[in-house]
Design a protein around this motif. Sequence first.
Motif, PDB file in Angstrom:
ATOM      1  N   ASP A  24       0.830  -1.200   0.000  1.00 58.84           N
ATOM      2  CA  ASP A  24       0.000   0.000   0.000  1.00 58.84           C
ATOM      3  C   ASP A  24       0.869   1.256   0.000  1.00 58.84           C
ATOM      4  OD1 ASP A  24      -2.712   1.229   0.257  1.00 58.84           O
ATOM      5  OD2 ASP A  24      -1.819   2.006   2.110  1.00 58.84           O
ATOM      6  N   ALA A  25       1.961   1.229   0.753  1.00 64.45           N
ATOM      7  CA  ALA A  25       2.863   2.376   0.768  1.00 64.45           C
ATOM      8  C   ALA A  25       3.483   2.608  -0.604  1.00 64.45           C
ATOM      9  CB  ALA A  25       3.964   2.165   1.803  1.00 64.45           C
ATOM     10  N   VAL A  26       3.891   1.546  -1.255  1.00 70.07           N
ATOM     11  CA  VAL A  26       4.468   1.663  -2.598  1.00 70.07           C
ATOM     12  C   VAL A  26       3.459   2.300  -3.553  1.00 70.07           C
ATOM     13  CG1 VAL A  26       5.312   0.368  -4.583  1.00 70.07           C
ATOM     14  CG2 VAL A  26       6.101  -0.228  -2.290  1.00 70.07           C
ATOM     15  N   ARG A  27       2.223   1.840  -3.507  1.00 69.47           N
ATOM     16  CA  ARG A  27       1.192   2.391  -4.402  1.00 69.47           C
ATOM     17  C   ARG A  27       0.943   3.864  -4.105  1.00 69.47           C
ATOM     18  NH1 ARG A  27      -1.199  -2.775  -3.528  1.00 69.47           N
ATOM     19  NH2 ARG A  27      -2.386  -1.937  -1.764  1.00 69.47           N
ATOM     20  N   ARG A  28       0.864   4.200  -2.828  1.00 71.97           N
ATOM     21  CA  ARG A  28       0.569   5.581  -2.463  1.00 71.97           C
ATOM     22  C   ARG A  28       1.653   6.536  -2.940  1.00 71.97           C
ATOM     23  NH1 ARG A  28      -3.039   9.078  -1.850  1.00 71.97           N
ATOM     24  NH2 ARG A  28      -4.265   7.443  -0.819  1.00 71.97           N
ATOM     25  N   PHE A  29       2.905   6.213  -2.660  1.00 74.65           N
ATOM     26  CA  PHE A  29       3.985   7.118  -3.049  1.00 74.65           C
ATOM     27  C   PHE A  29       4.122   7.185  -4.570  1.00 74.65           C
ATOM     28  CE2 PHE A  29       5.017   6.800   1.403  1.00 74.65           C
ATOM     29  CZ  PHE A  29       5.612   8.017   1.695  1.00 74.65           C
ATOM     30  N   ALA A  30       3.933   6.073  -5.233  1.00 77.21           N
ATOM     31  CA  ALA A  30       4.013   6.072  -6.701  1.00 77.21           C
ATOM     32  C   ALA A  30       2.915   6.942  -7.299  1.00 77.21           C
ATOM     33  CB  ALA A  30       3.919   4.649  -7.228  1.00 77.21           C
ATOM     34  N   ALA A  31       1.721   6.869  -6.739  1.00 85.86           N
ATOM     35  CA  ALA A  31       0.605   7.662  -7.253  1.00 85.86           C
ATOM     36  C   ALA A  31       0.867   9.157  -7.119  1.00 85.86           C
ATOM     37  CB  ALA A  31      -0.683   7.281  -6.518  1.00 85.86           C
ATOM     38  N   ASP A  32       1.601   9.543  -6.076  1.00 88.49           N
ATOM     39  CA  ASP A  32       1.904  10.957  -5.863  1.00 88.49           C
ATOM     40  C   ASP A  32       3.214  11.384  -6.510  1.00 88.49           C
ATOM     41  OD1 ASP A  32      -0.417  11.509  -4.442  1.00 88.49           O
ATOM     42  OD2 ASP A  32       0.470  10.938  -2.519  1.00 88.49           O
ATOM     43  N   GLY A  33       3.907  10.439  -7.157  1.00 88.79           N
ATOM     44  CA  GLY A  33       5.151  10.766  -7.827  1.00 88.79           C
ATOM     45  C   GLY A  33       6.289  11.082  -6.886  1.00 88.79           C
ATOM     46  N   VAL A  34       6.276  10.445  -5.705  1.00 90.56           N
ATOM     47  CA  VAL A  34       7.296  10.678  -4.683  1.00 90.56           C
ATOM     48  C   VAL A  34       8.088   9.391  -4.473  1.00 90.56           C
ATOM     49  CG1 VAL A  34       7.716  11.306  -2.274  1.00 90.56           C
ATOM     50  CG2 VAL A  34       5.873  12.420  -3.555  1.00 90.56           C
ATOM     51  N   ARG A  35       9.406   9.483  -4.448  1.00 89.10           N
ATOM     52  CA  ARG A  35      10.276   8.320  -4.276  1.00 89.10           C
ATOM     53  C   ARG A  35      10.484   8.030  -2.786  1.00 89.10           C
ATOM     54  NH1 ARG A  35      14.785   6.057  -7.173  1.00 89.10           N
ATOM     55  NH2 ARG A  35      15.021   3.983  -6.279  1.00 89.10           N
ATOM     56  N   ILE A  36      10.454   6.771  -2.415  1.00 85.56           N
ATOM     57  CA  ILE A  36      10.892   6.379  -1.084  1.00 85.56           C
ATOM     58  C   ILE A  36      12.411   6.241  -1.153  1.00 85.56           C
ATOM     59  CG2 ILE A  36      10.745   4.696   0.775  1.00 85.56           C
ATOM     60  CD1 ILE A  36       7.946   3.968  -0.214  1.00 85.56           C
ATOM     61  N   LEU A  37      13.100   7.209  -0.579  1.00 87.77           N
ATOM     62  CA  LEU A  37      14.554   7.272  -0.686  1.00 87.77           C
ATOM     63  C   LEU A  37      15.224   6.177   0.115  1.00 87.77           C
ATOM     64  CD1 LEU A  37      17.345   8.593  -1.212  1.00 87.77           C
ATOM     65  CD2 LEU A  37      16.827  10.171   0.667  1.00 87.77           C
ATOM     66  N   GLY A  38      14.773   5.993   1.339  1.00 87.89           N
ATOM     67  CA  GLY A  38      15.461   5.035   2.191  1.00 87.89           C
ATOM     68  C   GLY A  38      14.666   4.698   3.419  1.00 87.89           C
ATOM     69  N   VAL A  39      15.155   3.693   4.109  1.00 83.70           N
ATOM     70  CA  VAL A  39      14.600   3.225   5.371  1.00 83.70           C
ATOM     71  C   VAL A  39      15.605   3.577   6.461  1.00 83.70           C
ATOM     72  CG1 VAL A  39      14.011   1.160   6.682  1.00 83.70           C
ATOM     73  CG2 VAL A  39      13.255   1.379   4.301  1.00 83.70           C
ATOM     74  N   ALA A  40      15.216   4.469   7.370  1.00 81.40           N
ATOM     75  CA  ALA A  40      16.120   4.913   8.427  1.00 81.40           C
ATOM     76  C   ALA A  40      15.971   3.989   9.623  1.00 81.40           C
ATOM     77  CB  ALA A  40      15.815   6.355   8.812  1.00 81.40           C
ATOM     78  N   GLY A  41      16.832   2.989   9.679  1.00 83.00           N
ATOM     79  CA  GLY A  41      16.772   1.999  10.732  1.00 83.00           C
ATOM     80  C   GLY A  41      17.586   2.392  11.948  1.00 83.00           C
ATOM     81  N   TYR A  42      17.491   1.556  12.984  1.00 84.14           N
ATOM     82  CA  TYR A  42      18.154   1.836  14.245  1.00 84.14           C
ATOM     83  C   TYR A  42      19.137   0.740  14.668  1.00 84.14           C
ATOM     84  CZ  TYR A  42      15.256   5.911  14.763  1.00 84.14           C
ATOM     85  OH  TYR A  42      14.676   7.142  14.567  1.00 84.14           O
ATOM     86  N   ALA A  43      19.511  -0.121  13.736  1.00 87.89           N
ATOM     87  CA  ALA A  43      20.541  -1.109  14.046  1.00 87.89           C
ATOM     88  C   ALA A  43      21.846  -0.406  14.388  1.00 87.89           C
ATOM     89  CB  ALA A  43      20.747  -2.046  12.856  1.00 87.89           C
TER      90      ALA A  43
END
Length: 263
Positions: free
Chosen positions: A51-70
């Motif tokens: 769902d997140a992939v579809r939402r960001f793609a529909a708005d033309g926004v790239r998911i740059l990265g995942v800011a993890g805490y490892a």
Amino acid sequence: MKLAFSTLGVPGLPLPDVSRLAAAHGWDGVELRAHPEEPLHPGSGPAERADAVRRFAADGVRILGVAGYARVAGPGPDEPVFDELDALVRLAADLGAPFVRVFPGAGEQPAEEAEAAAARRLAWVAPLAADLGVRVLLETHDSHPRAQDAVRVLGPVGHRNVGALWDLLHTWRNGEPPAVTLPALAPHLGYVQVKDVVSAEDLTPLPLGTGAVPIAACVAELLAAGWDGWLCWEYEKRWHPEAPDFAGLAGPGREYLAGLLPR
């Protein structure tokens, strides 16, 4: 260069609202804070990820990265860190995000021991990251805040899918100017986080261009080197709830960064 912001600035905001905010103000991408208190994290299921992939793609926004805490240089056995790294890389791959952020987090251990652990753990995850098209980036942060510190870990790893995330605040406040940081990090650089604060001692977040952090000097160094990657604004609203809301700063912040780039 392409411009993004971190969801650290909009803690807990539903992802459709994040995507709409980015699109409304012309941001190219968003860095997603991958913490259990956020809408999307390593424990999120396949439907939430899709769902997140579809939402960001529909708005033309790239998911740059995942800011993890490892914390790859942290004390203790390797296996829990391996599990964290595995989960973060798979989350990024499912989201089509090219990057995963990790921390050093060495704590009070001897530097040599901590750095050996960090290099071993990053080398372990590198083949998986390569298979899934993701780069794992060690942020200049906490126990390893300068480029020279990060390179002591990254050099022994020697894998193209393990690199560096340059957090400008931490290099600068630890006495390393952009002209020194960039040449050291350049072979490893994934992307750059920028922010502005009152001073090296007072980390209260400010609108970009109104504080003490040398953002313009950093961008000038990147441009002179021909670097054309991502700049990501990490506005630390989560740690400073009294700070102005990010939504009111998103437009001017993007305009400030765009104004530092060639027209």
